[in-house]
Every structure is written in C-alpha cells, then in structure tokens.
Write a protein that holds these residues in place. Structure first.
Motif, PDB file in Angstrom:
ATOM      1  N   PRO A   1      16.833  15.784 -13.274  1.00  0.00           N
ATOM      2  CA  PRO A   1      15.659  15.404 -14.076  1.00  0.00           C
ATOM      3  C   PRO A   1      15.287  16.414 -15.150  1.00  0.00           C
ATOM      4  O   PRO A   1      14.893  16.027 -16.252  1.00  0.00           O
ATOM      5  N   PHE A   2      15.399  17.719 -14.859  1.00  0.00           N
ATOM      6  CA  PHE A   2      15.064  18.709 -15.880  1.00  0.00           C
ATOM      7  C   PHE A   2      15.968  18.548 -17.103  1.00  0.00           C
ATOM      8  O   PHE A   2      15.521  18.627 -18.251  1.00  0.00           O
ATOM      9  N   THR A   3      17.252  18.311 -16.840  1.00  0.00           N
ATOM     10  CA  THR A   3      18.201  18.153 -17.945  1.00  0.00           C
ATOM     11  C   THR A   3      17.932  16.862 -18.714  1.00  0.00           C
ATOM     12  O   THR A   3      17.905  16.856 -19.961  1.00  0.00           O
ATOM     13  N   LEU A   4      17.710  15.771 -17.997  1.00  0.00           N
ATOM     14  CA  LEU A   4      17.463  14.487 -18.650  1.00  0.00           C
ATOM     15  C   LEU A   4      16.200  14.527 -19.510  1.00  0.00           C
ATOM     16  O   LEU A   4      16.184  14.029 -20.645  1.00  0.00           O
ATOM     17  N   ILE A   5      15.137  15.105 -18.981  1.00  0.00           N
ATOM     18  CA  ILE A   5      13.877  15.146 -19.726  1.00  0.00           C
ATOM     19  C   ILE A   5      14.017  15.998 -20.984  1.00  0.00           C
ATOM     20  O   ILE A   5      13.559  15.620 -22.071  1.00  0.00           O
ATOM     21  N   THR A   6      14.664  17.154 -20.845  1.00  0.00           N
ATOM     22  CA  THR A   6      14.792  18.053 -21.999  1.00  0.00           C
ATOM     23  C   THR A   6      15.640  17.430 -23.099  1.00  0.00           C
ATOM     24  O   THR A   6      15.275  17.473 -24.286  1.00  0.00           O
ATOM     25  N   TYR A   7      16.762  16.823 -22.725  1.00  0.00           N
ATOM     26  CA  TYR A   7      17.579  16.154 -23.737  1.00  0.00           C
ATOM     27  C   TYR A   7      16.882  14.897 -24.253  1.00  0.00           C
ATOM     28  O   TYR A   7      16.999  14.552 -25.434  1.00  0.00           O
TER      29      TYR A   7
ATOM     30  N   ALA B   1      15.077  10.164 -15.076  1.00  0.00           N
ATOM     31  CA  ALA B   1      14.472  11.363 -14.489  1.00  0.00           C
ATOM     32  C   ALA B   1      13.341  10.986 -13.535  1.00  0.00           C
ATOM     33  O   ALA B   1      13.193  11.581 -12.460  1.00  0.00           O
ATOM     34  N   ALA B   2      12.541   9.985 -13.909  1.00  0.00           N
ATOM     35  CA  ALA B   2      11.466   9.521 -13.025  1.00  0.00           C
ATOM     36  C   ALA B   2      12.040   8.978 -11.721  1.00  0.00           C
ATOM     37  O   ALA B   2      11.496   9.227 -10.630  1.00  0.00           O
ATOM     38  N   LEU B   3      13.139   8.236 -11.816  1.00  0.00           N
ATOM     39  CA  LEU B   3      13.809   7.731 -10.610  1.00  0.00           C
ATOM     40  C   LEU B   3      14.302   8.893  -9.752  1.00  0.00           C
ATOM     41  O   LEU B   3      14.152   8.894  -8.523  1.00  0.00           O
ATOM     42  N   SER B   4      14.881   9.907 -10.387  1.00  0.00           N
ATOM     43  CA  SER B   4      15.384  11.070  -9.664  1.00  0.00           C
ATOM     44  C   SER B   4      14.242  11.809  -8.968  1.00  0.00           C
ATOM     45  O   SER B   4      14.366  12.222  -7.807  1.00  0.00           O
ATOM     46  N   TYR B   5      13.117  11.969  -9.648  1.00  0.00           N
ATOM     47  CA  TYR B   5      11.945  12.605  -9.033  1.00  0.00           C
ATOM     48  C   TYR B   5      11.468  11.824  -7.814  1.00  0.00           C
ATOM     49  O   TYR B   5      11.071  12.401  -6.794  1.00  0.00           O
ATOM     50  N   ALA B   6      11.469  10.503  -7.911  1.00  0.00           N
ATOM     51  CA  ALA B   6      11.021   9.671  -6.798  1.00  0.00           C
ATOM     52  C   ALA B   6      11.922   9.862  -5.574  1.00  0.00           C
ATOM     53  O   ALA B   6      11.443   9.998  -4.446  1.00  0.00           O
ATOM     54  N   VAL B   7      13.235   9.871  -5.804  1.00  0.00           N
ATOM     55  CA  VAL B   7      14.181  10.097  -4.705  1.00  0.00           C
ATOM     56  C   VAL B   7      13.936  11.466  -4.082  1.00  0.00           C
ATOM     57  O   VAL B   7      13.945  11.624  -2.849  1.00  0.00           O
TER      58      VAL B   7
END
Length: 314
Positions: free
Chosen positions: A78-84, A154-160
């Motif tokens: 998620p950190f990578t997805l959000i930043t990019y 990233a939101a999906l990854s955070y939820a998992v």
C-alpha cells in the motif's frame, strides 16, 4: 470503545490524514521509491529500539509467515501504491478513495460477520460513491484512472492487513510487530531506492516531509493503530478512514491549492454513509418469548373474588 481507544482513534485519524499532503511535498524533489523506502526505513529505526528496550522481539517467534504477509499487505504494497498513485492524482482524491476501507473490511469479514440488508445496502452505496468520485475527478484521464486504481488497491491491501492483525497477530506486542514489518519492507526496498537517489539538490521541505512521514505517520501511527485493533477490533479500527479524508482534503485545498468540487463532496458523503451502514453491528436476535402458562380456573369461594388481588364488586 473506552477512552484510550477513542484517543488512539483520533491520533491515528490525524496521523494517517496528513501523509497524502506530505507525500505530495516529498515527491516534488524525490522519486516515489525513495520516499517509500525512506519513510519505512526511518520508521524501522524508531521502532526496533523501542521493541528491543521492551524485550518484546522474542514474541515474534512462531509468527514468521503472518509477519511476512503483514509486511507485504500493510507496508510494502500500500505505501508503494499510494505514493506512485499520487504522481497521477491529487492528495485530496487519494484520501477520499482510501475512505472505502471500512466497507471493504465488512465485505471481507462477511463469513464471520454475516451481511444483513443494511450492510449490503451500505456496500452498494459506498462503492457507488467511489464510482462517482472516480468518474467525476479522473474520467477520460488514463493516468488519473491508473492512479485511482492504485489507491483503491492500497485500500484493499489495508483492509486485508487489518483483519490479519486481528485474527493472526493479536498476541504480538505492537512495537515488535511494527518494528519487524517495517524492517522487512525497508530491506526489500532500499536497494531499489539507492538506484533512484536524486542527482539534483533536494529542498528542505522534501526532507522535512520525509522525516515526518517516517517518524510520525509510520512509526507512531502504526503503533497506535495496532493497539487500536486490539482494543476495538478490525471493523471499528478501520473507521479511522472516516476522519482521514477530512484532514487530507483540508491540507490539499488549503496548502496545495487543490480543487474541491461539490460533486466530490457528494461522492465522499456516499462513501461515508456506505461505510457507516456496512459496519453497523447486526441487531441481536430477539429471544423467543415463552408463553405464560395457562392457570387453572380458580375456585370461587363465597365472599371472595375469583382472581387474587382484584377487589370485589360493590
């Protein structure tokens, strides 16, 4: 939730509302991979000494698989997805899209917390808000759509990750868990970041934003969030995304001159309403009422009423 849980809730809501603004500042002078690796490495440098001082690192034994999985789904991905993603969309839109996380948690936990009509309606309303938000803000912009897709993943990854902490890692102290996940993620990303170091001078705002991202938005926020999951559970902890977007939007509009259209506000209202509906606790089933036993007809005694406690006529 008790007072401590509420304080943690407010703290995490603020600390995870400001990263979108800080990321936007940092990527002005630094490449996204340097920002991601830098904030994670700074977080690890803060967290590992804390965990070592408390003697909690030994509690990681026997949890290698879940810790590696959590490193991926709560830090690395998620950190990578959000930043990019923020290289293509505004910080305000990023914060608003992350707000769908509670609805995603409710959907993923449907097997253990069944969806009633209210929750299903909430999911539909929440995802309709996302559709409106994406359709209005990035319609026709393929790079904008790509950025929005990254943030939603990233939101999906955070939820998992939130569910994983509650189900598999609730017995591991927060400082050990956060220290381990940030260290693992930093070790993976640093070699890539070294290849993307800036060749031009980097301004003080970018370095300052990176420092705040690492110390407060990573180390402190992760510690607080994992403690919040232990106190309030995954569903309630995920509700920090109700307040995150408010902070993100205010900073984006006030400090980055980002545009906030009425349709964007309406779309966020749909997302917030959907998340609220989808995370409401199911009503407790009412216990079947046992009919009162039918009493035998009372014998009528001369001069007394037939029902005890009832005054006689006349």
């Amino acid at each position: 939730m008790n007072r401590r849980a509420w304080l943690l809730f407010l703290l995490v809501s603020f600390l995870w509302g400001i990263p979108y603004f800080l990321i936007k500042v940092a990527i002005e002078d630094l490449s996204p991979i340097v920002v991601v690796a830098g904030r994670i490495a700074i977080g690890a440098l803060v967290l590992i000494p804390v965990a070592a001082a408390r003697g909690s690192l030994a509690k990681l034994r026997g949890h290698t698989g879940p810790v590696l999985a959590l490193s991926a789904v709560h830090i690395l991905v998620p950190f990578t997805l959000i930043t990019y993603g923020e290289t293509h969309i505004s910080s305000s839109l990023t914060g608003l899209l992350i707000a769908i996380e509670p609805a995603v948690i409710a959907l993923l936990m449907a097997r253990t917390e069944p969806l009633n009509r209210g929750r299903v309606l909430g999911l539909l309303v929440g995802f309709a808000g996302v559709a409106v938000l994406v359709g209005v803000d990035v319609s026709g912009d393929r790079w904008g759509l790509l950025g929005a897709a990254m943030v939603l993943l990233a939101a999906l990854s955070y939820a998992v990750a939130t569910i994983l902490v509650q189900r598999r890692l609730s017995d591991v102290p927060a400082e050990a868990l956060t220290g381990a996940t940030t260290t693992i993620s930093a070790v993976i990303l640093i070699p890539f970041a070294l290849l993307a170091l800036p060749s031009e001078p980097v301004g003080l705002p970018a370095w300052g934003a990176l420092a705040v991202l690492g110390v407060f938005c990573t180390a402190v926020a992760l510690l607080a969030f994992y403690q919040l999951i232990g106190l309030a559970g995954a569903n309630r902890a995920g509700l920090v995304t109700y307040l995150n977007p408010v902070v993100a939007v205010l900073l984006g509009v006030l400090l980055l001159d980002e545009h906030l259209a009425p349709s964007t506000v309406a779309a966020f209202a749909l997302i917030a309403a959907g998340c609220w509906l989808s995370t409401r606790p199911s009503p407790a089933p009412t216990a079947p009422t046992t009919p009162a036993p039918v009493s035998q007809p009372a014998k009528v005694v001369a001069g007394l009423p037939s029902t005890p406690g009832t005054a006689s006529d006349g």
